[in-house]
Design a protein around this motif. Structure first.
Motif, short mmCIF file in Angstrom:
data_model
loop_
_atom_site.label_atom_id
_atom_site.label_comp_id
_atom_site.label_asym_id
_atom_site.label_seq_id
_atom_site.Cartn_x
_atom_site.Cartn_y
_atom_site.Cartn_z
N LYS A 1 44.66 42.50 51.12
CA LYS A 1 44.81 42.33 49.68
C LYS A 1 43.49 42.05 48.96
N LEU A 2 42.40 42.02 49.71
CA LEU A 2 41.10 41.78 49.09
C LEU A 2 40.57 43.08 48.48
N ARG A 3 39.69 42.93 47.50
CA ARG A 3 39.09 44.09 46.83
C ARG A 3 37.90 44.65 47.58
N HIS A 4 37.43 43.95 48.63
CA HIS A 4 36.34 44.50 49.43
C HIS A 4 36.75 45.87 49.97
N ARG A 5 35.77 46.72 50.22
CA ARG A 5 36.09 48.07 50.68
C ARG A 5 36.78 48.07 52.05
N ASN A 6 36.34 47.19 52.95
CA ASN A 6 36.87 47.19 54.31
C ASN A 6 37.61 45.89 54.62
N PRO A 7 38.77 45.98 55.28
CA PRO A 7 39.61 44.80 55.53
C PRO A 7 39.11 44.00 56.73
N VAL A 8 37.93 43.39 56.57
CA VAL A 8 37.33 42.59 57.64
C VAL A 8 36.82 41.29 57.03
N SER A 9 37.25 40.16 57.55
CA SER A 9 36.72 38.88 57.10
C SER A 9 37.15 37.80 58.07
N PRO A 10 36.28 36.84 58.39
CA PRO A 10 36.69 35.73 59.25
C PRO A 10 37.71 34.80 58.59
N TYR A 11 37.89 34.95 57.28
CA TYR A 11 38.85 34.10 56.58
C TYR A 11 40.29 34.60 56.70
N HIS A 12 40.50 35.77 57.30
CA HIS A 12 41.85 36.32 57.40
C HIS A 12 42.79 35.31 58.08
N GLY A 13 43.93 35.07 57.44
CA GLY A 13 44.92 34.14 57.97
C GLY A 13 44.63 32.68 57.69
N ARG A 14 43.55 32.39 57.01
CA ARG A 14 43.14 31.00 56.75
C ARG A 14 43.72 30.54 55.42
N PRO A 15 44.36 29.37 55.37
CA PRO A 15 44.85 28.83 54.08
C PRO A 15 43.68 28.28 53.27
N LEU A 16 43.64 28.62 52.00
CA LEU A 16 42.59 28.14 51.11
C LEU A 16 43.20 27.54 49.85
N ALA A 17 42.53 26.53 49.32
CA ALA A 17 42.95 25.88 48.09
C ALA A 17 42.23 26.50 46.90
N GLY A 18 42.95 26.64 45.80
CA GLY A 18 42.34 27.11 44.57
C GLY A 18 42.51 28.60 44.38
N VAL A 19 43.04 28.98 43.22
CA VAL A 19 43.31 30.39 42.91
C VAL A 19 42.67 30.74 41.57
N VAL A 20 41.93 31.83 41.54
CA VAL A 20 41.38 32.36 40.29
C VAL A 20 42.50 33.11 39.57
N ARG A 21 42.85 32.68 38.37
CA ARG A 21 43.91 33.32 37.61
C ARG A 21 43.40 34.23 36.50
N GLY A 22 42.13 34.14 36.19
CA GLY A 22 41.58 35.02 35.16
C GLY A 22 40.07 34.92 35.13
N THR A 23 39.42 36.03 34.80
CA THR A 23 37.97 36.07 34.68
C THR A 23 37.61 36.83 33.41
N TRP A 24 36.65 36.29 32.66
CA TRP A 24 36.18 36.91 31.42
C TRP A 24 34.69 37.16 31.51
N LEU A 25 34.28 38.34 31.10
CA LEU A 25 32.87 38.72 31.07
C LEU A 25 32.47 38.92 29.63
N ARG A 26 31.55 38.07 29.13
CA ARG A 26 31.12 38.11 27.73
C ARG A 26 32.32 38.19 26.78
N GLY A 27 33.32 37.35 27.06
CA GLY A 27 34.48 37.23 26.20
C GLY A 27 35.56 38.27 26.40
N ARG A 28 35.37 39.20 27.30
CA ARG A 28 36.36 40.24 27.58
C ARG A 28 37.03 39.93 28.92
#
Length: 456
Positions: A407-434
């Motif tokens: 489900k990550l946006r990285h091109r390839n599905p490889v990461s040592p974090y796979h299956g790891r529970p993490l705290a904190g979720v980004v719900r929105g991002t704005w770039l120069r007000g957009r």
């Protein structure tokens, strides 16, 4: 108060019960006009806007993160990553500005022509703002001034083989010469600090045992290299930055050098603050990076160095590759590509570890937004402050998720974090007000800009 083109005083107003400002956590209203922060007022201030964003009680308004250590690998190795996928992943992780490393693209960014090619490649693809480091390699010292004048944020060098032949290391005499040159222009050298001689005389990594790989990249190799960089910086007066510190042994000499007036800054990475060598399984090459993830005690000393201010900032060192290059077929640490993919996950990874150590969200923002912007010389990034770019992130610190690489946006599905529970979720991002991340985001195309040193 002057009206904007919309007829309102502001284009957008954010109202947040929790907001991380330059002086810590508070509440407030933030007014955006023409892509910049034009007002930071109390929560109940009567700010008129065409659009009002009301944060939920469980959300915190953060400045967009600044990641100054990203390998996008574009052009030339776009199958490893690419500007389209890297900047989408960055945005999903709350990062609004990144600086691209001069390798592993083809050609590497070691002359002005290669920089222009990289800019041409990136320009139509970037979803966040992007700057570029130049490369200082064997044989190209004559190119550094033109690269500097072309707007790179500084220069990266290796003191040992970089992993790719087209980006050769600097020897001690060349490093001295390069630092003398950069000191004349007040340009910064960022250094992959591992000593080639120490690595050459260490055991050779092979097979599935992580302990064998760890022995092949001893902390002494970092310590010796950092000592060399410190003494050359002391002699030349150049600004230097130590990349991806993994050896806590080096912290006392860094602190001592800084007290002596040496112009040195230091970063570490989420994986060094999250993982320990003791937990890495046999054949777990997704954890391989250079310098390596070390022992639990070392991790805690890195945390102390960060809290004490010896380590300035935390950035990803996102160094992706294709799954084949990680050699999951053999699990051989000796031949697998070394690099951790984590661009989208850094904020949650660091916050997960910080909160269990009693550290606050304001500190995390300082390490991952304000300080990397400061190190790179960005004046309008890294803070919710009047005059800064309106780069913002809405973060739910008490929410949680389990990492699924699919489900990550990285091109390839490889990461040592796979299956790891993490705290904190980004719900929105704005770039120069957009808004660039969240429900109902416009799909009119990428809105990132390319940055030169001095104009961010």
């Amino acid at each position: 108060m002057a009206e904007s083109a919309t007829g309102s005083a502001f284009d957008v107003v954010f109202r947040a019960h929790r907001l991380i400002g330059p002086h810590g956590e508070t509440s407030g209203s933030v007014g955006i006009r023409d892509g910049r922060i034009a007002a930071v007022e109390p929560l109940d201030a009567a700010l008129d806007a065409a659009e009002v964003v009301e944060l939920a009680e469980d959300e915190v308004l953060l400045p967009g993160l600044v990641d100054t250590h990203v390998h996008v690998n574009d052009p030339g190795r776009t199958e490893w990553e690419g500007f389209e996928t890297a900047t989408r992943a960055a945005a999903e992780g709350g990062i609004t500005t990144l600086v691209d490393m001069p390798l592993n693209s083809l050609p590497p960014t070691i002359d002005a022509a290669a920089l222009e090619l990289k800019r041409d490649t990136a320009r139509p693809k970037v979803h966040v703002d992007v700057g570029f480091w130049g490369g200082a390699v064997h044989g190209n010292l004559g190119e550094l001034r033109e690269l500097h004048e072309s707007g790179v944020f500084g220069f990266k060098c290796f003191l040992l083989h970089s992993g790719v032949d087209e980006f050769p290391p600097l020897g001690p005499a060349e490093l001295d010469e390069a630092l003398q040159l950069l000191a004349r222009h007040d340009a910064m050298m960022i250094v992959h600090a591992e000593d080639s001689d120490a690595i050459e005389h260490a055991p050779t990594a092979h097979g599935e045992d992580y302990g064998g790989f760890l022995s092949s990249r001893p902390r002494g190799a970092e310590n010796v290299a950092i000592a060399q960089v410190i003494e050359l910086a002391r002699r030349t007066g150049a600004r230097v930055h130590i990349l991806h510190l993994s050896s806590s042994d080096a912290l006392p000499m860094i602190a001592s050098a800084r007290a002596d007036g040496v112009k040195i800054t230091v970063e570490t990475c989420p994986h060094y603050l999250s993982f320990t060598s003791e937990e890495i399984p046999d054949g777990g090459t997704q954890f391989k990076c250079c310098p390596p993830i070390r022992e639990a005690r070392n991790r805690e000393l890195l945390w102390k160095g960060l809290v004490d201010g010896i380590i300035d900032c935390v950035v990803s060192d996102h160094s992706p590759c294709t799954p084949e290059l990680k050699r999951f077929d053999s699990g051989d640490f000796g031949v697998a590509w070394g690099g951790v993919s984590s661009l989208q996950l850094g904020l949650s990874a660091v916050w997960t570890q910080a909160r269990v150590r009693g550290r606050g969200l304001a500190e995390v923002v300082d390490w991952m937004s304000r300080k990397p912007a400061e190190v790179a010389g960005m004046r309008r990034k890294g803070a919710i402050a009047v005059g800064h770019d309106a780069d913002l992130c809405v973060f739910a610190p008490d929410d949680a998720f389990v990492v699924d690489v699919g489900k990550l946006r990285h091109r390839n599905p490889v990461s040592p974090y796979h299956g790891r529970p993490l705290a904190g979720v980004v719900r929105g991002t704005w770039l120069r007000g957009r808004r660039i991340v969240g429900p109902d985001v416009e799909t009119t195309g990428p809105h990132g800009r390319l940055l030169n040193r001095g104009d961010a």
